[in-house]
Write an enzyme that holds these catalytic residues in place. Structure first.
Site, PDB file in Angstrom:
ATOM      1  N   SER A  26      32.586  35.348  -6.321  1.00  0.00           N
ATOM      2  CA  SER A  26      33.622  36.224  -6.586  1.00  0.00           C
ATOM      3  C   SER A  26      34.797  35.677  -7.231  1.00  0.00           C
ATOM      4  CB  SER A  26      33.846  36.548  -5.187  1.00  0.00           C
ATOM      5  OG  SER A  26      34.756  37.737  -4.890  1.00  0.00           O
TER       6      SER A  26
ATOM      7  N   CYS B 113      32.085  43.010  -8.187  1.00  0.00           N
ATOM      8  CA  CYS B 113      31.911  41.819  -9.358  1.00  0.00           C
ATOM      9  C   CYS B 113      30.450  42.344  -9.917  1.00  0.00           C
ATOM     10  CB  CYS B 113      31.969  40.854  -8.943  1.00  0.00           C
ATOM     11  SG  CYS B 113      33.514  40.142  -7.959  1.00  0.00           S
TER      12      CYS B 113
ATOM     13  N   ASP C 203      26.374  45.239  -5.989  1.00  0.00           N
ATOM     14  CA  ASP C 203      27.665  45.119  -6.051  1.00  0.00           C
ATOM     15  C   ASP C 203      28.478  46.038  -7.062  1.00  0.00           C
ATOM     16  OD1 ASP C 203      30.174  43.575  -5.431  1.00  0.00           O
ATOM     17  OD2 ASP C 203      29.456  41.622  -6.546  1.00  0.00           O
TER      18      ASP C 203
ATOM     19  N   HIS D  39      27.084  41.741  -2.829  1.00  0.00           N
ATOM     20  CA  HIS D  39      28.179  40.737  -3.381  1.00  0.00           C
ATOM     21  C   HIS D  39      27.814  39.557  -2.750  1.00  0.00           C
ATOM     22  CE1 HIS D  39      32.395  40.032  -4.846  1.00  0.00           C
ATOM     23  NE2 HIS D  39      32.422  39.246  -3.857  1.00  0.00           N
TER      24      HIS D  39
END
Length: 441
Positions: free
Chosen positions: A141, A364, A361, A418
């Site tokens: 992240s 991102c 995700d 994620h």
């Protein structure tokens, strides 16, 4: 630091404690490898945020134990210390158990990088048998901003260590889970962290929601049409105010507009930006959409846990995100700065780079990661971009797709969000083990 024999993984030597950089005190967890600790490489794991505690990665994703209740953990057979010595750091100061004195604070990645480089120099010099051991810096992240700058500071600090008669830190590679250089979700606050490739990164939010990259489009035809119409304005604003010149006020305004038109419709679905298949459980700023984060905080705040770890019982209760740190990084403009130049420079200096992302995700997402990876300007750009994506497998099952060239690898993990090691622990462990062994997929 101290041994913590009964903490998390009783099968290996475990150390917890502080390394002090003047008035700043960084807390760490260190687990020796389950394989050959005297020979295996060291992997440093950094969580994102900015402001997220490394204990999220430790207890939810890739650490030697997994949280199962407010007062218990269980052994994780898929921990990344299966074949590596594993280090977690709460950073910067103000996050988790890390703290500073005399009003000291850190509000930029550049400042945090200096502390990490100093920490690692002391750590490798102090731990028996670790001088010169291979190091890989990994994170997820906002780690897409942290990790390249941390690695650059470590690399650039080595001549100074040699001058001081110390052993240089043997940085081999970086592994970035979900590098995203622009319009990045930062735990419930829509901000940006750099504008490396305005067109590719902004359009990926549209593509994940309105194209069949991750299955059937999740937005209606009319919403997709509105998003598509707004894209050119969004791209122009980001290019002008965040890329060509850095005007923080107008860059923030551009980021806010892009978030409203490209991510606002997704918020209305009630789904989690970290896994588009699932509901966000709880308030993002309270649970990060994962209730286990509350269990981790409750476990670490137990007097019995703190006693094992050697943490003063008077230390304030911690949360999984230091929101003051998060706000400080936003106020400084750190979250708007570009990251890919450091990645390209690391590659040019012989440091290998892995970028990976889960296919579910949104925050991102893998579409943006792939596009930015191919657009990265370095000596192997043409050859890397020309490589077709190929399937990679674990136990005979397709685990994702990858492309590699010259020390640079991009990979996806199928059916992961994620927190890929949480969603696909077997595949994530296979990914990092192959990276450590071969430097590619």
């Amino acid at each position: 630091m101290q041994r913590a024999a009964e903490f998390c993984d009783s099968t290996v030597n475990t150390y917890v404690g502080y390394i002090d950089i003047r008035p700043r005190h960084l807390f760490f967890y260190y687990f020796e490898s389950r394989n050959e600790p005297a020979k295996d490489d060291v992997v440093l794991w950094i969580n994102g945020g900015p402001g997220a505690s490394a204990s999220i990665g430790l207890f939810m994703e890739l650490g030697p134990c997994t949280i199962i209740s407010d007062n218990a953990t269980e052994y994780n057979p898929h921990s990344w210390n299966s074949n590596a010595n594993l280090l977690f750091i709460d950073q910067p100061v103000g996050v988790g158990f890390s703290y500073a004195e005399y009003g000291e604070a850190v509000d930029t990645t550049e400042a945090a990088a200096k502390d990490i480089a100093a920490f690692l120099a002391i750590f490798f010099e102090s731990m028996d048998g670790l001088k010169g051991r291979a190091l890989h810096i990994a994170g997820e992240s906002y780690g897409g901003r942290y990790v390249p700058l941390f690695a650059a500071e470590v690399y650039d600090s080595n001549p100074r260590l040699v001058q001081l008669g110390l052993t240089p830190v043997n940085l081999i590679s970086v592994a970035i889970g979900k590098f995203f250089p622009q319009s990045h979700f930062t735990y419930g606050r829509r901000v940006g962290n750099g504008c490396t490739d305005t067109y590719h990164t902004t359009t990926s939010y549209y593509d994940i929601q309105c194209s069949p990259f991750a299955g059937t489009p999740i937005q209606s035809v009319s919403v997709c049409a509105q998003m598509k119409q707004a894209l050119p304005r969004c791209q122009r604003a980001l290019q002008t105010h965040c890329e060509e010149t850095f005007d923080m006020i107008n860059c923030r305004a551009a980021q806010s507009f892009c978030s409203d038109v490209l991510l606002g419709p997704f918020e209305l679905t009630g789904k989690s930006v970290y896994d588009i298949r699932t509901e966000c459980i709880g308030e993002v700023m309270d649970t990060l959409c994962y209730p286990a984060t509350k269990q981790i905080a409750n476990y670490l705040n137990l007097p019995s846990t703190r006693q094992i770890m050697g943490i003063d019982l008077s230390y304030p209760n911690i949360s999984m995100v230091g929101w003051d740190v998060n706000a400080a990084f936003s106020a400084s403009g750190d979250v708007h700065k570009r990251n890919s130049l450091h990645i390209a420079a690391l590659l040019e200096h012989g440091v290998s780079v892995l970028i990976y992302a889960g296919t579910y995700d949104l925050a991102c997402n893998f579409v943006g990661n792939d596009r930015v990876s191919r657009a990265l300007e370095w000596h192997g750009q043409r050859e890397f971009a020309a490589q077709p994506l190929h399937d990679w497998f674990v136990d005979g099952r397709r685990a994702g797709e990858a492309r590699s060239f010259g020390g640079f690898t991009f990979a996806t993990l199928r059916d992961a969000g994620h927190q890929a090691p949480h969603d696909r622990p077997v595949e994530a462990l296979a990914l990092i083990n192959r990276w450590l062994a071969d430097g590619c997929l």
